[in-house]
Design an enzyme around this catalytic site. Structure first.
Site, PDB file in Angstrom:
ATOM      1  N   ASP A 252       0.821  -1.212   0.000  1.00 42.84           N
ATOM      2  CA  ASP A 252       0.000   0.000   0.000  1.00 42.84           C
ATOM      3  C   ASP A 252       0.856   1.264   0.000  1.00 42.84           C
ATOM      4  O   ASP A 252       0.355   2.349   0.274  1.00 42.84           O
ATOM      5  CB  ASP A 252      -0.988  -0.005   1.172  1.00 42.84           C
ATOM      6  N   GLU A 343      -7.052  -0.247  14.438  1.00 44.82           N
ATOM      7  CA  GLU A 343      -7.907  -1.165  13.666  1.00 44.82           C
ATOM      8  C   GLU A 343      -7.481  -2.603  13.948  1.00 44.82           C
ATOM      9  O   GLU A 343      -6.270  -2.884  14.010  1.00 44.82           O
ATOM     10  CB  GLU A 343      -7.717  -0.822  12.175  1.00 44.82           C
ATOM     11  N   ASP A 368     -12.152  -4.356  11.183  1.00 41.48           N
ATOM     12  CA  ASP A 368     -12.000  -4.698   9.766  1.00 41.48           C
ATOM     13  C   ASP A 368     -12.273  -6.198   9.635  1.00 41.48           C
ATOM     14  O   ASP A 368     -13.395  -6.611   9.359  1.00 41.48           O
ATOM     15  CB  ASP A 368     -10.605  -4.319   9.284  1.00 41.48           C
ATOM     16  N   LYS A 393     -15.209  -1.880   3.350  1.00 45.22           N
ATOM     17  CA  LYS A 393     -14.553  -2.263   2.090  1.00 45.22           C
ATOM     18  C   LYS A 393     -15.661  -2.719   1.148  1.00 45.22           C
ATOM     19  O   LYS A 393     -16.323  -3.733   1.403  1.00 45.22           O
ATOM     20  CB  LYS A 393     -13.577  -3.409   2.349  1.00 45.22           C
ATOM     21  N   HIS A 421      -9.679   1.272   0.994  1.00 44.17           N
ATOM     22  CA  HIS A 421      -9.141   0.590  -0.192  1.00 44.17           C
ATOM     23  C   HIS A 421      -8.875  -0.872   0.160  1.00 44.17           C
ATOM     24  O   HIS A 421      -9.124  -1.296   1.288  1.00 44.17           O
ATOM     25  CB  HIS A 421      -7.838   1.271  -0.630  1.00 44.17           C
ATOM     26  N   ARG A 422      -8.348  -1.635  -0.797  1.00 46.34           N
ATOM     27  CA  ARG A 422      -7.851  -2.978  -0.525  1.00 46.34           C
ATOM     28  C   ARG A 422      -6.374  -3.020  -0.887  1.00 46.34           C
ATOM     29  O   ARG A 422      -5.881  -2.130  -1.579  1.00 46.34           O
ATOM     30  CB  ARG A 422      -8.594  -4.047  -1.363  1.00 46.34           C
ATOM     31  N   LYS A 444      -9.355   5.571   4.144  1.00 45.07           N
ATOM     32  CA  LYS A 444      -8.017   4.965   4.235  1.00 45.07           C
ATOM     33  C   LYS A 444      -7.670   4.501   2.833  1.00 45.07           C
ATOM     34  O   LYS A 444      -8.344   3.617   2.295  1.00 45.07           O
ATOM     35  CB  LYS A 444      -8.069   3.803   5.217  1.00 45.07           C
TER      36      LYS A 444
HETATM   37  P1  PGA Z   1      -6.483  -6.094   2.633  1.00 43.71           P
HETATM   38  O1  PGA Z   1      -5.813  -5.052   3.631  1.00 43.71           O
HETATM   39  O2  PGA Z   1      -7.092  -5.340   1.536  1.00 43.71           O
HETATM   40  O3  PGA Z   1      -5.333  -6.963   2.207  1.00 43.71           O
HETATM   41  O4  PGA Z   1      -7.499  -6.872   3.427  1.00 43.71           O
HETATM   42  C1  PGA Z   1      -6.392  -3.853   3.992  1.00 43.71           C
HETATM   43  C2  PGA Z   1      -6.666  -3.787   5.476  1.00 43.71           C
HETATM   44  O5  PGA Z   1      -6.431  -4.757   6.209  1.00 43.71           O
HETATM   45  O6  PGA Z   1      -7.152  -2.793   5.961  1.00 43.71           O
HETATM   46 ZN    ZN Z   2      -7.343  -3.815   8.138  1.00 45.33          ZN
END
Ligand code: PGA
Ligand code: ZN
Length: 492
Positions: A252, A343, A368, A393, A421-422, A444
């Site tokens: 990211d 989180e 999450d 998400k 986002h992912r 985020k």
């Molecule tokens: P992921 O990570 O898109 O790989 O699930 C993002 C997060 O955990 O916030």
């Molecule tokens: Zn997360």
């Protein structure tokens, strides 16, 4: 049919006369352009064609992209994707053919769109988002949506939302605000990733993301400047302390120095905030993503170490104590840099410790993995006051309508909502408009680095510019932006 019959059937003489009269009345500088726009507006509102394809996400893994055609043009959207093992999320559809992209190709999802979904949606009015989304949902009766694939559903739903906004000739964020009954457009505080760890980076840091929140900025543009400058001060600090290898970035875009202790990571960020001169105006946050290193009922803080003899296991109580120290020590020693949001501090099934930590009331606690944007898990968490923030998400829920509903559910529980986002992203910036339209106050979207991350931030810069005087930045009200909604005037 004779020429006259054709003219009569379509009332062409009357329509052309109306358009010419309108151009004359408005004294349009370019009457031909005016007439063509006028005529275009009179065209009926309908989805005419849907074409899906397989593209690659930011990890190089296949995902679904959709082109939706209406009489107003073509509207494109692409589904993001996160880490695998998504047991509580709705299911993506992948081909599973190990000979192609290691099983990750999405030709079945693409076919589902081009055949089943297209057949059901063609002719529908793109402004009727909830009807479109219900039609898509009804095509797959399974709870997990594994037959159609949430990747197929979401990409179509997002494309329809863009087409709907174009049909109404309003900004996408405004269309989303209308769909959700939201009364004001609010630019969110960006939770900018500056250090990456966990499954997103190759260092030893167990926690997945250290983030900064420029709550003290007056505008979104200023927030991004503060975030970007802090990121580059941090890069310089990491270069001094760990050499250039520490400046590699994670999935990211966060910097990924090889550190193990997240308190060390937070200290680096504090120093960067100070160097940027943003002391007091930037707060800190962390996504621990503790599910990734929960072993039994303990947490392996050294889960990425190749030498497993150095494992550091901590109990839930010990983890809670560490987090509590972050909130209090950082607050008291350095009065102005606060740690304000955490989180997934515990495993996705560790409801007990999550609630116990939330009860301390030290910071925002965001779910999450714990919630997976699932309305049932969210309902339980609200009832039991397990945490007080939802990480939303959109590809976990499947359609824009479902995302709006889940956001409302969290807001009704007086929770914070973070549009997220992912790790596998595309250049699609849809979530930027979603955050503004739903007035969540928080987004985020990764580091101020890497194209697929800045695509979201850049769209927010454009929205702020477009709204001009009417733009409202959530700032210090990042958790309760509703207060600002009364002062923000809708952009029409
Ligand atoms: P992921 O990570 O898109 O790989 O699930 C993002 C997060 O955990 O916030
Ligand atoms: Zn997360």
């Amino acid at each position: 049919m004779s020429v006259q019959e054709y003219l009569d059937k379509h009332m062409l003489s009357r329509k052309i006369e109306d358009a010419v009269n309108a151009a004359v009345r408005s004294k349009a500088p370019d009457p031909v352009l005016y007439i063509s726009n006028h005529m275009r507006r009179a065209v009926s509102s309908a989805i005419t064609k849907i074409k899906a394809r397989q593209i690659l996400d930011s990890k190089g893994i296949p995902t679904v992209e959709v082109d939706m055609y209406t009489n107003k043009g073509m509207f494109r959207a692409a589904a993001p994707s996160g880490d695998l093992d998504k047991i509580y999320e709705r299911s993506e559809l992948r081909d599973g053919d190990k000979g192609k992209y290691l099983g990750n190709s999405v030709s079945k999802a693409v076919r589902n769109i081009n055949e089943k979904i297209a057949e059901a949606l063609i002719g529908m009015d793109p402004t009727l988002q909830s009807q479109i989304d219900h039609t898509i949902m009804d095509l797959d009766k399974t709870e997990s949506k594994a037959e159609l694939g949430v990747n197929a559903m979401l990409a179509v739903s997002m494309a329809a939302c863009k087409a709907g906004a174009a049909e109404k000739e309003v900004l996408l964020c405004k269309h989303i605000a209308d769909l959700s009954g939201q009364s004001g457009l609010i630019l969110p505080v960006p939770a900018i990733t500056v250090i990456s760890g966990g499954k997103h980076a190759g260092n030893n840091l167990a926690a997945q993301e250290i983030m900064i929140l420029p709550v003290g900025a007056n505008t979104f543009e200023e927030a991004m400047q503060m975030g970007s400058e802090t990121y580059y001060h941090l890069k310089a600090i990491i270069l001094e302390k760990y050499g250039s290898i520490g400046c590699n970035v994670g999935e990211d875009g966060g910097l990924a120095p090889n550190i193990t202790d997240f308190r060390e990571a937070l200290d680096l960020v504090k120093e960067a905030i100070n160097r940027a001169g943003c002391n007091g105006r930037i707060k800190m946050a962390m996504d621990v993503a503790a599910t990734n290193f929960c072993v039994g009922n303990k947490y392996d803080m050294d889960f990425k170490s190749p030498d497993k003899s150095g494992q550091v296991f901590k109990t839930g109580e010990e983890m809670a104590e560490m987090y509590a120290q972050l909130c209090t020590v950082i607050y008291f020693v350095c009065q102005t840099i606060q740690f304000v949001s955490i989180e997934d501090p515990f495993d996705r099934n560790d409801w007990l410790h999550t609630k116990a930590f939330t009860d301390l009331g030290l910071c925002q606690v965001v779910g999450d993995h714990l919630l997976s944007s699932d309305p049932k898990r969210l309902e339980r968490a609200i009832d039991e006051a397990s945490c007080n923030g939802l990480l939303l998400k959109i590809n976990q829920v499947g359609t824009v309508t479902d995302a709006i509903e889940v956001a409302k559910q969290a807001k009704d529980g007086n929770w914070g909502v973070v549009i997220s986002h992912r790790s596998g992203e595309t250049e699609d910036s849809f979530i930027a408009d979603l955050a503004v339209g739903l007035a969540t106050g928080q987004i985020k979207a990764g580091a101020p680095c890497r194209g697929e991350r800045v695509a979201k931030y850049n769209q927010l810069l454009r929205i702020e510019e477009e709204l001009g005087e009417q733009a409202v930045y959530a700032g210090e009200n990042w958790r309760s932006p509703e207060i600002l909604a009364f002062t923000s005037v809708l952009f029409c």
